[in-house]
Write an enzyme that holds these catalytic residues in place. Structure first.
Site, mmCIF file in Angstrom:
data_model
loop_
_atom_site.group_PDB
_atom_site.id
_atom_site.type_symbol
_atom_site.label_atom_id
_atom_site.label_comp_id
_atom_site.label_asym_id
_atom_site.label_seq_id
_atom_site.Cartn_x
_atom_site.Cartn_y
_atom_site.Cartn_z
ATOM 1 N N TYR A 86 2.772 8.652 -6.609
ATOM 2 C CA TYR A 86 3.971 9.343 -7.076
ATOM 3 C C TYR A 86 3.565 10.362 -8.127
ATOM 4 O O TYR A 86 2.637 10.128 -8.903
ATOM 5 C CB TYR A 86 4.959 8.347 -7.692
ATOM 6 C CG TYR A 86 5.510 7.365 -6.694
ATOM 7 C CD1 TYR A 86 6.724 7.607 -6.059
ATOM 8 C CD2 TYR A 86 4.815 6.205 -6.374
ATOM 9 C CE1 TYR A 86 7.238 6.706 -5.140
ATOM 10 C CE2 TYR A 86 5.314 5.302 -5.455
ATOM 11 C CZ TYR A 86 6.522 5.560 -4.842
ATOM 12 O OH TYR A 86 7.020 4.674 -3.923
ATOM 13 N N HIS A 102 10.341 10.318 -4.033
ATOM 14 C CA HIS A 102 9.454 9.768 -3.008
ATOM 15 C C HIS A 102 8.006 10.014 -3.408
ATOM 16 O O HIS A 102 7.709 10.952 -4.148
ATOM 17 C CB HIS A 102 9.724 10.422 -1.650
ATOM 18 C CG HIS A 102 10.982 9.939 -1.002
ATOM 19 N ND1 HIS A 102 11.028 8.810 -0.231
ATOM 20 C CD2 HIS A 102 12.239 10.437 -1.022
ATOM 21 C CE1 HIS A 102 12.262 8.627 0.203
ATOM 22 N NE2 HIS A 102 13.026 9.600 -0.265
ATOM 23 N N LYS A 133 4.143 13.167 3.653
ATOM 24 C CA LYS A 133 3.326 13.158 2.442
ATOM 25 C C LYS A 133 2.080 13.997 2.694
ATOM 26 O O LYS A 133 1.790 14.361 3.821
ATOM 27 C CB LYS A 133 2.930 11.726 2.079
ATOM 28 C CG LYS A 133 4.146 10.879 1.764
ATOM 29 C CD LYS A 133 3.837 9.437 1.662
ATOM 30 C CE LYS A 133 5.046 8.546 1.550
ATOM 31 N NZ LYS A 133 6.345 9.108 1.418
#
Length: 154
Positions: A86, A102, A133
């Site tokens: 994160y 997220h 991601k």
């Protein structure tokens, strides 16, 4: 804080810490780990960690580097990666989250001496892309270097 080794977890109050987070806290002097009634030294606890994960030290060095810089890391087993990372200041939570809340990366720590072929690299990148991601490779040697990889469509 005091924690008790229980399999591949350390119990602290009402929380279960993964071995890597427990070792990080032990390394910083913020946690004492006991097995039964015996306080484990850092070296003894490391041996226990290595029985569960032979790549523990490689993973730990990348983990520690990012934690020391203020990033929050969590397990990424369900993504097929070592960790999800994160951005600084983001606290993971369950339930509905904004885009910023997220995790931003999936992290694969690797030794500088490790090799993997193009298919393995593409597989890691696809996992990151499919979970929205970025892939973060943590190259571990005397120092740790991070390479961020993004998936681009031609």
């Amino acid at each position: 804080m005091i924690g008790y080794l229980f399999g591949n977890r350390v119990l602290v109050d009402d929380k279960e810490l993964p071995l890597i987070e427990a070792y990080y806290l032990l390394d910083k002097g913020e946690l004492e780990v006991y097995e039964d009634d015996k306080k484990l030294s850092k070296e003894e606890f490391l041996k226990k960690c290595l029985t569960y994960d032979e790549r523990f030290l490689i993973r730990y060095k990348a983990y520690k580097e990012l934690r020391d810089k203020g990033y929050t890391l969590g397990t990424a087993l369900k993504f097929g990666a070592d960790f999800r990372v994160y951005d600084i200041g983001v606290i993971p939570k369950k339930g509905k989250r904004s885009e910023r809340e997220h995790s931003k990366w999936v992290l694969y720590p690797v030794s500088k001496d490790e090799t993997f072929d193009f298919y393995e690299f593409a597989s890691k990148n696809r996992v990151a892309h499919s979970t929205r991601k970025k892939l973060l490779l943590g190259i571990v040697s005397d120092k740790i270097e991070f390479i961020e990889v993004s998936w681009k469509k031609p």
